[in-house]
Write an enzyme that holds these catalytic residues in place. Structure first.
Site, PDB file in Angstrom:
ATOM      1  N   LYS A   1      -6.573  -4.884  -3.219  1.00 15.87           N
ATOM      2  CA  LYS A   1      -7.202  -5.553  -2.074  1.00 15.87           C
ATOM      3  C   LYS A   1      -8.225  -4.615  -1.435  1.00 15.87           C
ATOM      4  O   LYS A   1      -7.952  -3.432  -1.243  1.00 15.87           O
ATOM      5  CB  LYS A   1      -6.141  -5.991  -1.062  1.00 15.87           C
TER       6      LYS A   1
ATOM      7  N   ASP B   1       0.791  -1.239   0.000  1.00 14.56           N
ATOM      8  CA  ASP B   1       0.000   0.000   0.000  1.00 14.56           C
ATOM      9  C   ASP B   1       0.823   1.289   0.000  1.00 14.56           C
ATOM     10  O   ASP B   1       0.461   2.260   0.685  1.00 14.56           O
ATOM     11  CB  ASP B   1      -0.957   0.007   1.202  1.00 14.56           C
TER      12      ASP B   1
ATOM     13  N   CYS C   1      -2.077  -2.541   7.836  1.00 14.14           N
ATOM     14  CA  CYS C   1      -2.048  -3.474   6.695  1.00 14.14           C
ATOM     15  C   CYS C   1      -0.832  -4.391   6.710  1.00 14.14           C
ATOM     16  O   CYS C   1      -0.917  -5.550   6.292  1.00 14.14           O
ATOM     17  CB  CYS C   1      -2.166  -2.706   5.392  1.00 14.14           C
TER      18      CYS C   1
HETATM   19  C1  C5J Z   1      -3.057   0.648   5.513  1.00 18.38           C
HETATM   20  C2  C5J Z   1      -4.789   1.895   6.595  1.00 18.38           C
HETATM   21  N1  C5J Z   1      -2.530   0.429   4.319  1.00 18.38           N
HETATM   22  N2  C5J Z   1      -4.019   2.274   7.605  1.00 18.38           N
HETATM   23  N3  C5J Z   1      -4.289   1.217   5.530  1.00 18.38           N
HETATM   24  O1  C5J Z   1      -2.450   0.399   6.535  1.00 18.38           O
HETATM   25  O2  C5J Z   1      -5.954   2.207   6.581  1.00 18.38           O
END
Ligand code: C5J
Length: 234
Positions: free
Chosen positions: A135, A30, A168
């Site tokens: 995802k 991400d 994540c």
């Molecule tokens: C991730 C989030 N990628 N913190 N998303 O950690 O919402």
């Protein structure tokens, strides 16, 4: 030309992480504009995005070395279909604030696939046939074909990087651990808006004899990955 395969032992916490690059995938979680860049979703929620930007340089070096080693590279992106049909209502309303997934933002609709903010930052952009996995959840295994991709490629170990450490990254490492994959989390290649969550999140992974996996700095991983001759430019 990929570096020779064969087992490597990476000095790590709580003990050495042994892996073979031929059966190891780099997972980059991400690293999206919506989380990292000014004007994205992360900043609109009041977060200090500079906490995540410090990850870009070490992760960029790690990505380059893994590519040179011929390792499987998988990038993930958290986000949703434009009609938000894959976004649980509970996720949509979470936070109770004015800004929601799907709303227009300076970088397009927030966390919506195809929008500028949803894509990966330029410095870490996927190349060639690297896998980009969309995802809808926090974990990279939830509602995706990641497990099939890894098993079909003969992958046994994951080097996990990206953001955010406690959300994540953590969720993905837990999911991977339950599926029998061994995970090394690179501490300087992960980040959180909350430094204390980053620190404790890493401790949680390696505690109790490595209950979810191993933790090491990227230097320790790269030292073992790149043969001395290649590192010296020979
Ligand atoms: C991730 C989030 N990628 N913190 N998303 O950690 O919402």
């Amino acid at each position: 030309m990929p570096y020779p395969s064969g087992p490597r032992a990476v000095p790590a916490t709580p003990y050495a992480f042994t892996h073979d690059p031929a059966t190891t995938a780099l997972v980059v979680i991400d690293m999206q504009r919506d989380f990292l860049e000014p004007g994205g979703f992360g900043e609109m929620l009041g977060n200090d995005v500079s906490q995540l930007q410090r990850v870009v340089a070490p992760l960029s070096a790690t990505l380059a070395a893994c590519r040179a080693a011929g390792m499987l590279v998988i990038h993930t992106r958290e986000g949703h279909r434009p009609d938000l049909s894959d976004c649980p209502p509970a996720k949509l309303v979470r936070g109770g604030g004015d800004t929601r997934i799907g709303d227009p933002g300076p970088r397009g609709r927030i966390l919506v696939r195809g929008e500028e903010g949803h894509d990966i930052v330029d410095e870490l952009a996927p190349v060639g046939d690297e896998i980009v996995l969309d995802k809808p959840g926090k974990g990279a295994f939830y509602a995706t074909d990641l497990e099939a991709i890894l098993r079909n490629a003969g992958i046994r170990s994951l080097v996990v990087t990206g953001v955010t450490t406690e959300v994540c990254v953590h969720t993905t490492v837990r999911e991977a651990n339950d599926r029998g994959f061994e995970c090394l989390v690179l501490e300087d290649c992960c980040g959180s808006y909350f430094p204390e969550f980053h620190e404790v999140g890493l401790k949680m992974i390696a505690a109790q004899g490595g209950i979810f996996g191993w933790v090491a700095p990227s230097g320790a991983f790269l030292d073992g990955l790149v043969p001395a001759t290649a590192a010296a430019g020979a």
